[in-house]
Scaffold this motif. Structure first.
Motif, short mmCIF file in Angstrom:
data_model
loop_
_atom_site.label_atom_id
_atom_site.label_comp_id
_atom_site.label_asym_id
_atom_site.label_seq_id
_atom_site.Cartn_x
_atom_site.Cartn_y
_atom_site.Cartn_z
N PRO A 100 73.02 22.84 23.12
CA PRO A 100 74.36 24.13 23.45
C PRO A 100 75.63 23.60 24.64
O PRO A 100 76.55 24.54 24.27
CB PRO A 100 72.90 25.12 24.20
N ASN A 101 75.02 23.41 26.31
CA ASN A 101 76.49 23.17 26.68
C ASN A 101 77.37 22.62 26.41
O ASN A 101 78.32 22.69 26.50
CB ASN A 101 75.52 23.04 28.20
N LEU A 102 76.44 21.19 25.98
CA LEU A 102 78.03 20.83 25.66
C LEU A 102 79.13 21.15 24.43
O LEU A 102 80.30 20.65 24.16
CB LEU A 102 77.19 18.84 24.62
N LEU A 103 77.85 21.87 23.79
CA LEU A 103 79.00 22.60 21.99
C LEU A 103 79.67 23.40 23.36
O LEU A 103 80.71 24.06 22.09
CB LEU A 103 78.03 23.17 21.14
N ARG A 104 79.86 24.60 23.78
CA ARG A 104 80.32 25.24 24.57
C ARG A 104 81.55 24.21 25.36
O ARG A 104 83.02 24.82 25.07
CB ARG A 104 79.34 26.21 25.46
N MET A 105 81.12 23.24 25.92
CA MET A 105 82.38 23.02 26.43
C MET A 105 83.55 21.99 24.94
O MET A 105 84.67 22.13 24.92
CB MET A 105 82.13 21.10 27.32
N LEU A 106 82.86 21.47 24.41
CA LEU A 106 83.63 20.98 22.69
C LEU A 106 84.28 22.27 22.43
O LEU A 106 85.43 22.19 21.60
CB LEU A 106 82.75 20.02 22.20
N ARG A 107 83.83 23.06 22.41
CA ARG A 107 84.25 24.73 21.43
C ARG A 107 85.64 25.37 21.66
O ARG A 107 86.96 24.89 21.87
CB ARG A 107 83.61 25.32 21.21
N HIS A 108 85.82 24.85 23.49
CA HIS A 108 86.46 25.18 24.11
C HIS A 108 87.68 24.67 24.25
O HIS A 108 89.10 25.04 24.59
CB HIS A 108 85.66 25.48 26.01
N PHE A 109 87.81 23.14 24.28
CA PHE A 109 88.70 22.15 24.08
C PHE A 109 89.33 21.92 22.44
O PHE A 109 90.52 21.65 22.14
CB PHE A 109 88.81 20.45 24.98
N GLY A 110 88.48 23.07 21.55
CA GLY A 110 88.92 22.70 20.52
C GLY A 110 89.33 21.70 19.84
O GLY A 110 90.09 21.34 18.88
N PHE A 111 87.95 20.63 19.75
CA PHE A 111 87.64 19.54 19.20
C PHE A 111 86.88 19.59 16.97
O PHE A 111 87.91 18.24 17.12
CB PHE A 111 86.25 18.91 19.80
N ALA A 112 86.91 20.70 17.28
CA ALA A 112 87.10 20.93 15.24
C ALA A 112 89.02 20.80 15.00
O ALA A 112 88.73 19.91 14.33
CB ALA A 112 86.10 21.80 15.30
N ALA A 113 89.37 21.83 16.10
CA ALA A 113 90.94 20.88 15.60
C ALA A 113 91.11 19.55 15.70
O ALA A 113 92.53 18.98 14.02
CB ALA A 113 91.54 21.97 15.95
N ILE A 114 90.77 19.23 16.29
CA ILE A 114 91.48 17.39 16.41
C ILE A 114 90.50 16.74 16.12
O ILE A 114 91.23 16.04 15.52
CB ILE A 114 90.84 17.22 18.40
N LEU A 115 89.28 16.78 15.86
CA LEU A 115 88.72 15.84 14.24
C LEU A 115 89.13 16.39 12.99
O LEU A 115 88.95 15.64 11.88
CB LEU A 115 86.98 15.93 14.81
N GLY A 116 89.65 18.02 12.63
CA GLY A 116 89.86 18.42 11.26
C GLY A 116 88.24 18.40 10.76
O GLY A 116 88.64 18.46 9.14
N ILE A 117 87.98 19.28 11.68
CA ILE A 117 86.52 20.03 10.45
C ILE A 117 85.96 21.28 11.52
O ILE A 117 86.52 21.59 11.24
CB ILE A 117 85.34 19.05 11.82
N ASP A 118 85.09 21.86 9.80
CA ASP A 118 84.72 23.22 10.31
C ASP A 118 84.95 24.22 11.69
O ASP A 118 85.64 24.31 12.28
CB ASP A 118 84.29 23.91 9.09
N ALA A 119 83.81 23.40 12.40
CA ALA A 119 83.29 23.74 13.24
C ALA A 119 82.70 22.75 14.58
O ALA A 119 82.35 21.62 13.90
CB ALA A 119 81.58 24.60 13.31
#
Length: 385
Positions: A100-119
């Motif tokens: 959960p903490n890892l996802l929290r940080m990945l979401r903060h930096f918008g990794f879904a947009a970087i990787l072209g995935i939904d979430a």
């Protein structure tokens, strides 16, 4: 080096005992007191990964989850490849607090947009094919009975840990593509990845930077890293106080890197204003030079990779030197004196500094770094600027 696969040796133990075999003598892979290294079935490497997340070493939660999943699949008669792939997907960075903490940080930096995935959570689901999870010391390592959390310098000094790092971590990098992006979880993995950049095992443009370590034992460091909590609100005895400068520097690098990759469209929070200086050093921060680009540590100017120098005399004659990386920076200087050294983030173009007449520290494996005058530095396919 080629990574070692130990699964065949330990499969019977995992099939019979599962999680009950965690940290038993029969799952001990190596020992160099006070260090103990226990096998974990994490040998799977995803060659199609676009994001590589690197921790220090798997811990107890990961061991228990991995052993339980391996036991389940072994009893179902699954193939070794299928078992290792499933175990890695389920157990890597698992646990109640870490993911959960890892996802929290990945979401903060918008990794879904970087990787072209939904979430970002899809990296452990429908987009698992884009993720590779690994550790500096890939098998579960303990020091004095506690999960190893030491520095990268300690990894290199301890033979058993260094062997794990060089054989099983660095050895696995050749299986990953040149477009994979690397993210460290904390300072030790970041230092290890910088070392890999120096070795030429990964490109400097591939190293985005570091997140705070997401484990519960890290206390409030994720909140401080994301700017959700002020360091002034920390308890005086909180060890996170000593990491504030590094956390802020790491955040700035990661934000710059992800902004550049992601482009406009995903807003992120700014970190709190800097109130503490970076760690003491004899080097000085790179000044703003006319014509120089702003610091963007994760996306180096292509010209930086073109710069080289060929040693003409001595035992190293013929050796090609490249810009030397130290603590995430190049070093340029107007003189040979260390007091005059200037630190340049690895994402910033070096050409403006060379045009100003500053020499550049350059090195090669087995050749110590030295200052090379700008007139002696070559560019790809041309010998002068």
């Amino acid at each position: 080096m080629v990574p070692t696969t130990h699964f065949g040796r330990f499969a019977p133990i995992l099939r019979d005992s599962g999680a009950a075999a965690v940290r038993r003598p029969d799952t001990l892979l190596a020992s160099q007191p006070p260090y103990e290294i226990f096998y974990i079935p994490f040998e799977h490497v995803n060659p199609r990964a676009r994001l590589v997340i690197v921790g220090i070493t798997p811990g107890m939660n990961q061991l228990e989850m991995a052993y339980a999943e391996a036991q389940r699949l072994l009893r179902l008669g699954a193939s070794e490849a299928a078992i290792l792939k499933s175990v890695k997907s389920i157990a890597a960075f698992g646990g109640d607090a870490m993911r959960p903490n890892l996802l929290r940080m990945l979401r903060h930096f918008g990794f879904a947009a970087i990787l072209g995935i939904d979430a970002e959570a899809d990296l452990w689901g429908t987009a698992a094919g884009l993720l590779h999870s690994t550790s500096v010391v890939p098998n579960a390592t303990f020091k004095g009975g506690k999960m190893f959390s030491g520095s990268f310098e300690e990894v290199l000094k301890v033979d058993a840990l260094r062997e794990q790092f060089e054989a099983d971590f660095v050895g696995s990098l050749g299986s990953l593509g040149p477009e994979a992006l690397y993210v460290a979880l904390g300072k030790t993995p970041f230092d290890a990845l910088l070392h890999c950049v120096e070795l030429g095992a990964i490109g400097e443009h591939q190293l985005l930077g570091a997140l705070a370590h997401p484990s519960r034992s890290g206390g409030s460091q994720v909140a401080v890293y994301l700017g959700e909590k002020s360091p002034d609100d920390l308890d005086p005895a909180d060890p996170v106080r000593g990491r504030v400068a590094w956390l802020r520097d790491a955040y700035a690098r990661m934000r710059s890197a992800t902004d550049r990759l992601r482009g406009p469209g995903v807003a992120v929070a700014l970190p709190p204003p800097r109130s503490a200086p970076s760690r003491p050093t004899t080097l000085v921060k790179a000044p703003r030079l006319e014509g120089a680009t702003s610091a963007a540590p994760a996306a180096p100017a292509p010209s930086n990779t073109d710069l080289h120098y060929v040693v003409s005399r001595g035992k190293a004659a013929g050796t090609v030197l490249r810009p030397h990386v130290q603590d995430g920076h190049y070093i340029v200087s107007p003189t040979r004196f260390e007091a005059d050294y200037v630190r340049v983030p690895i994402g910033e173009a070096l050409e403006p500094y060379l045009r100003k007449g500053l020499s550049l520290r350059m090195s090669a494996p087995g050749v110590a770094p030295s200052l090379i005058s700008p007139g002696s530095i070559l560019r790809r396919d041309r010998s002068s600027h």
